[in-house]
Design a protein around this motif. Structure first.
Motif, PDB file in Angstrom:
ATOM      1  N   THR A   1       0.842  -1.205   0.000  1.00  0.00           N
ATOM      2  CA  THR A   1       0.000   0.000   0.000  1.00  0.00           C
ATOM      3  C   THR A   1       0.874   1.251   0.000  1.00  0.00           C
ATOM      4  OG1 THR A   1      -1.717  -1.202   1.184  1.00  0.00           O
ATOM      5  CG2 THR A   1      -1.859   1.194   1.221  1.00  0.00           C
ATOM      6  N   GLU A   2       1.962   1.219   0.749  1.00  0.00           N
ATOM      7  CA  GLU A   2       2.867   2.375   0.757  1.00  0.00           C
ATOM      8  C   GLU A   2       3.393   2.661  -0.648  1.00  0.00           C
ATOM      9  OE1 GLU A   2       5.652   1.216   3.763  1.00  0.00           O
ATOM     10  OE2 GLU A   2       4.295   1.797   5.396  1.00  0.00           O
ATOM     11  N   GLU A   3       3.699   1.583  -1.379  1.00  0.00           N
ATOM     12  CA  GLU A   3       4.174   1.785  -2.756  1.00  0.00           C
ATOM     13  C   GLU A   3       3.083   2.379  -3.633  1.00  0.00           C
ATOM     14  OE1 GLU A   3       7.639  -1.642  -2.911  1.00  0.00           O
ATOM     15  OE2 GLU A   3       5.933  -1.860  -4.255  1.00  0.00           O
ATOM     16  N   ALA A   4       1.846   1.908  -3.403  1.00  0.00           N
ATOM     17  CA  ALA A   4       0.721   2.429  -4.203  1.00  0.00           C
ATOM     18  C   ALA A   4       0.472   3.897  -3.874  1.00  0.00           C
ATOM     19  CB  ALA A   4      -0.530   1.595  -3.947  1.00  0.00           C
ATOM     20  N   LEU A   5       0.507   4.233  -2.580  1.00  0.00           N
ATOM     21  CA  LEU A   5       0.238   5.622  -2.174  1.00  0.00           C
ATOM     22  C   LEU A   5       1.340   6.559  -2.674  1.00  0.00           C
ATOM     23  CD1 LEU A   5      -1.097   5.108   1.480  1.00  0.00           C
ATOM     24  CD2 LEU A   5      -2.419   5.495  -0.620  1.00  0.00           C
ATOM     25  N   ALA A   6       2.558   6.013  -2.787  1.00  0.00           N
ATOM     26  CA  ALA A   6       3.676   6.852  -3.241  1.00  0.00           C
ATOM     27  C   ALA A   6       3.477   7.357  -4.668  1.00  0.00           C
ATOM     28  CB  ALA A   6       4.990   6.063  -3.145  1.00  0.00           C
ATOM     29  N   THR A   7       2.594   6.703  -5.432  1.00  0.00           N
ATOM     30  CA  THR A   7       2.352   7.170  -6.805  1.00  0.00           C
ATOM     31  C   THR A   7       1.404   8.366  -6.825  1.00  0.00           C
ATOM     32  OG1 THR A   7       0.397   5.782  -7.122  1.00  0.00           O
ATOM     33  CG2 THR A   7       2.530   4.795  -7.692  1.00  0.00           C
TER      34      THR A   7
ATOM     35  N   CYS B   1      -6.338  -9.442  -3.568  1.00  0.00           N
ATOM     36  CA  CYS B   1      -5.617  -8.165  -3.621  1.00  0.00           C
ATOM     37  C   CYS B   1      -6.545  -7.038  -3.180  1.00  0.00           C
ATOM     38  CB  CYS B   1      -5.119  -7.871  -5.037  1.00  0.00           C
ATOM     39  SG  CYS B   1      -3.926  -9.059  -5.684  1.00  0.00           S
ATOM     40  N   MET B   2      -7.815  -7.128  -3.598  1.00  0.00           N
ATOM     41  CA  MET B   2      -8.806  -6.110  -3.216  1.00  0.00           C
ATOM     42  C   MET B   2      -8.876  -5.980  -1.696  1.00  0.00           C
ATOM     43  SD  MET B   2     -11.385  -4.090  -3.979  1.00  0.00           S
ATOM     44  CE  MET B   2     -12.226  -4.415  -5.522  1.00  0.00           C
ATOM     45  N   THR B   3      -9.020  -7.113  -1.013  1.00  0.00           N
ATOM     46  CA  THR B   3      -9.112  -7.089   0.456  1.00  0.00           C
ATOM     47  C   THR B   3      -7.832  -6.524   1.067  1.00  0.00           C
ATOM     48  OG1 THR B   3     -10.496  -9.049   0.388  1.00  0.00           O
ATOM     49  CG2 THR B   3      -9.441  -8.554   2.493  1.00  0.00           C
ATOM     50  N   MET B   4      -6.695  -7.025   0.591  1.00  0.00           N
ATOM     51  CA  MET B   4      -5.418  -6.631   1.203  1.00  0.00           C
ATOM     52  C   MET B   4      -5.122  -5.152   0.979  1.00  0.00           C
ATOM     53  SD  MET B   4      -4.650  -9.419   2.600  1.00  0.00           S
ATOM     54  CE  MET B   4      -2.979  -9.594   3.167  1.00  0.00           C
ATOM     55  N   MET B   5      -5.358  -4.685  -0.239  1.00  0.00           N
ATOM     56  CA  MET B   5      -5.050  -3.287  -0.541  1.00  0.00           C
ATOM     57  C   MET B   5      -6.055  -2.362   0.142  1.00  0.00           C
ATOM     58  SD  MET B   5      -2.277  -3.570  -2.191  1.00  0.00           S
ATOM     59  CE  MET B   5      -1.933  -1.958  -2.869  1.00  0.00           C
TER      60      MET B   5
ATOM     61  N   LYS C   1      -6.995   1.612   4.382  1.00  0.00           N
ATOM     62  CA  LYS C   1      -7.688   1.972   5.630  1.00  0.00           C
ATOM     63  C   LYS C   1      -6.696   2.152   6.764  1.00  0.00           C
ATOM     64  CE  LYS C   1     -11.863  -0.317   4.784  1.00  0.00           C
ATOM     65  NZ  LYS C   1     -12.340  -1.689   4.863  1.00  0.00           N
ATOM     66  N   ASN C   2      -5.730   1.244   6.829  1.00  0.00           N
ATOM     67  CA  ASN C   2      -4.699   1.330   7.861  1.00  0.00           C
ATOM     68  C   ASN C   2      -3.944   2.654   7.789  1.00  0.00           C
ATOM     69  OD1 ASN C   2      -1.668   0.921   8.534  1.00  0.00           O
ATOM     70  ND2 ASN C   2      -2.694  -0.704   9.689  1.00  0.00           N
ATOM     71  N   LYS C   3      -3.766   3.149   6.561  1.00  0.00           N
ATOM     72  CA  LYS C   3      -3.064   4.432   6.368  1.00  0.00           C
ATOM     73  C   LYS C   3      -4.035   5.612   6.456  1.00  0.00           C
ATOM     74  CE  LYS C   3       1.051   2.795   5.591  1.00  0.00           C
ATOM     75  NZ  LYS C   3       2.197   3.144   6.426  1.00  0.00           N
ATOM     76  N   GLU C   4      -5.313   5.324   6.774  1.00  0.00           N
ATOM     77  CA  GLU C   4      -6.381   6.351   6.879  1.00  0.00           C
ATOM     78  C   GLU C   4      -6.477   7.191   5.625  1.00  0.00           C
ATOM     79  OE1 GLU C   4      -5.485   8.277  10.572  1.00  0.00           O
ATOM     80  OE2 GLU C   4      -6.253   6.587  11.740  1.00  0.00           O
ATOM     81  N   LYS C   5      -6.424   6.504   4.506  1.00  0.00           N
ATOM     82  CA  LYS C   5      -6.501   7.218   3.228  1.00  0.00           C
ATOM     83  C   LYS C   5      -7.742   6.783   2.439  1.00  0.00           C
ATOM     84  CE  LYS C   5      -2.554   9.634   2.438  1.00  0.00           C
ATOM     85  NZ  LYS C   5      -2.257  10.129   3.761  1.00  0.00           N
TER      86      LYS C   5
END
Lengths: 264, 432
Positions: free
Chosen positions: A212-218, A230-234, A239-243
């Protein structure tokens, strides 16, 4: 049952057979979030005029998680039963929205007597778009939006399908951005190999958080996925990153379903 | 004459030691299960592209180029070693020079260029390991011996290349002083060393030239023996390993025909004719004799580069699993069992097993089967194969899978889904 979705038994009762079988999968059948993907894909199939059947209650787990966790007996029991059902309906083409079901049906059932043309919905959607059966609205909501695609291991590395989902997304005219690790080096979401069904082993971080950190970095506002796990995990990661208000995790089928032209 | 006898003796000892070790490795690999090989044109393609052409190395360009220089140097400088060996056996000096004529100096210059390239690449590799300390060379499974092994290999190659250059430098000076030394024309790289040696007496230079010659040839032979005990075996085994690598899509796990036979009989289906009836044996793998010979060969092919581990999602997030360690453990277990058997000790029945004593459950349970390790390996080693075989043993022979997995198995058996949802609700999504 909703008359717009027919089971293979319904088709057989009419003495007809559909073009394709839509293998819904356990997540697509039971998981609330994945069900929305199932419905989105059905909407697209119907808009494209594809005749399809589902197995309904005759469908059972392909056995993928049992096999990856080491329980070969259970896997083969599942496989043999499913193959009997599929062969009973003389199924030729199977579509699935789950890369795990896709991989198992496509690569692992032939050795046990199940030979079908199996397509993941990324490939099938690309075909529908390429041959004009699916048309997108001019003012589709994703035009120019920043989207990043998360490769699922069982679509990508396991089966070499990297471009189909990206071509589907490019049809949206979106701004497709890649994560640092993508395609052959894409980082797993953490759910494969039956990890979905247990807590992770002890470590310094959960894999889905790292991804998720890699995804948010984009700085993409949409993380596109093509797999219910992948849907559940991402989604959990975001959510964990409150985004979760700024960044949406969506399946490629949902994006296409939302962007469909009116005149289908 | 004494030199020739000495040389034959040295060569004989090297051949004897290498042969002995090759037999040991081969019998260690034979502890594994024989398996039928599916013929496929992909196999030779893999040998050519992946092993010979090193196609998978080029995902990381810097080490790929450096490695390619060493590899090319190894292959081509060996032509010169052939001359060395023949000179040693026949008591000649630069046997090939008269036959190759004008080509000889060109070739010699090219060899020297390669030697300098190899030397430079080895120095850079030493720096990467010991000064820059690249993360993939610092993992816990790289204990004292694997690190020393890597440094010994690099240092040996540097020293061997230096010997070639020094020998050629002395040789060139001697060419002008003594007709025994076949003219080679001027050699560029060793030529740079000439000013350093120019002031020495002829007898000292003869000594330097001979000493370097002997050092180089004994060094190469000793290195060849050493390689068979080292991770460096990949220089030979990468080739058969890519040939034997599975050609099926990597997402496809190997089938277990013994299970198919039992499941078919449970379901009342006719059995496959091509599966011979017989004892099922052990399901999955507890020890190396349960793994296939190809898996065991691939453990010897591993050069511990750690690309697998550096791509592993579990390893990157701090879990115990390291695909490189899995392959190193398989090899260590083979070595332990093999050396015990050679000494008349119990071997496999020594109270230890690959699972538990070398590889823990925590490691195999952390794998997401994402195939990143398989994708990363430059020589087509598949650590996932080993992990799945160990999981199969735990699940089917011990029912010892993690509790959550046993729950998942139970759900599939009773509800036909890995979650506890009633099977009758499977089509409920069509309702709304």
């Amino acid at each position: 049952m909703n008359p717009s979705v027919r089971t293979m038994a319904d088709w057989a009762a009419r003495g007809e057979s559909p073009e394709v079988l839509f293998w819904v999968g356990c997540a697509g059948s039971f998981d609330d979030r994945a069900r929305r993907v199932t419905k989105a894909f059905v909407k697209i199939l119907q808009a494209a005029g594809v005749t399809f059947g589902v197995l309904g209650t005759e469908e059972t787990c392909t056995g993928d998680p049992a096999r990856r966790a080491g329980n070969e007996f259970l896997f083969q029991m599942q496989a043999m039963n499913n193959i009997q059902v599929l062969n009973g309906y003389k199924v030729k083409t199977i579509l699935t929205t789950c890369p795990h079901c896709f991989n198992t049906l496509k690569n692992e059932y032939p050795e046990l007597g199940g030979h079908y043309e199996v397509m993941h919905h990324a490939e099938y959607l690309q075909q529908l778009i390429d041959n004009g059966k699916v048309r997108l609205a001019d003012g589709n909501p994703y035009k120019g939006r920043k989207i990043t695609f998360h490769d699922s291991c069982y679509l990508g590395r396991a089966n070499g399908i990297y471009e189909a989902p990206r071509k589907v997304l490019s049809a949206l005219d979106a701004d497709l951005v890649e994560m640092k690790r993508c395609r052959t080096t894409g980082l797993c979401c953490g759910a494969g190999g039956a990890q979905m069904f247990k807590e992770p082993e002890k470590g310094s971080k959960d894999i889905n958080i790292a991804r998720t950190e890699e995804a948010l970095a984009t700085s993409a506002s949409t993380v596109a996925v093509a797999c219910p796990f992948c849907m559940t995990m991402m989604s959990d990661g975001v959510k964990n990153k409150e985004k979760e208000h700024a960044v949406h995790v969506q399946d490629i089928a949902e994006l296409i379903a939302e962007a469909l032209a009116e005149n289908h | 004459m004494i030199e020739r006898i000495l040389f034959v003796a040295v060569l004989g000892i090297a051949v004897y030691l290498i042969r002995k070790r090759v037999m040991q490795i081969s019998s260690n690999i034979r502890i594994g299960k024989a398996q039928a090989l599916q013929p496929s044109p992909q196999r030779w393609r893999n040998v050519l592209l992946v092993a010979f052409g090193q196609s998978k190395m080029f995902k990381r360009p810097i080490p790929a180029v450096l490695h390619f220089i060493i590899y090319a140097g190894f292959l081509i400088i060996n032509l010169e070693v052939l001359e060395f060996v023949l000179d040693g056996l026949l008591g000649t000096h630069r046997l090939f020079a008269p036959y190759l004529g004008a080509l000889y100096p060109v070739l010699m210059n090219f060899f020297e260029l390669l030697a300098v390239g190899v030397l430079t690449a080895c120095v850079v590799f030493l720096i990467r390991r010991n000064v820059v300390r690249l993360p993939r060379f610092q993992s816990p499974e790289l204990t004292k011996w694997p690190r020393l092994d890597a440094n010994i290999i690099l240092l040996t190659e540097i020293v061997l290349m230096l010997a070639i250059l020094k020998m050629n430098a002395a040789d060139q000076i001697l060419q002008s002083r003594n007709s025994h030394y076949t003219p080679t024309g001027s050699l560029f790289f060793s030529g740079l060393l000439i000013p350093f040696y120019k002031g020495f007496s002829t007898s000292f230079l003869v000594f330097v030239e001979r000493a370097c010659w002997w050092f180089h040839i004994i060094g190469i032979l000793a290195f060849a023996v050493y390689v068979t005990y080292s991770k460096h075996l990949h220089i030979f085994l990468a080739f058969p390993n890519t040939y034997f690598a599975r050609t099926a899509p990597v997402g496809q796990l190997t089938n277990m025909p013994v299970v198919t036979r039992e499941v078919k009989s449970m379901l009342g289906l006719p059995p496959d004719s091509d599966v011979p009836p017989g004892e099922a044996g052990r399901f999955g793998a507890k020890d190396i004799n349960d793994l296939s010979r190809h898996v065991l060969l691939s453990a010897y092919s591993c050069t511990e580069c750690g690309r697998c581990t550096s791509e592993c999602p579990a390893n990157q997030t701090g879990k115990k699993l390291s695909p490189r360690k899995i392959m190193m453990d398989v090899r260590d277990r083979m070595e332990d069992v093999g050396s015990q058997l050679a000494a008349g000790k119990p071997g496999l029945d020594d109270g230890k097993s690959l699972l538990n004593d070398y590889i823990t459950r925590e490691e195999i349970n952390a794998c997401t089967s994402c195939n990143a390790c398989v994708e990363a390996c430059p020589v087509l080693i598949n650590p996932l194969d080993v992990i799945i075989e160990l999981r199969r043993y735990v699940a089917m022979e011990e029912s010892g899978s993690p509790a959550a997995w046993n729950m998942m198995f139970q759900n599939i058996e009773t509800n036909f889904a890995p979650w506890k949802f009633p099977a009758s609700d499977r089509a409920a999504w069509t309702q709304g």
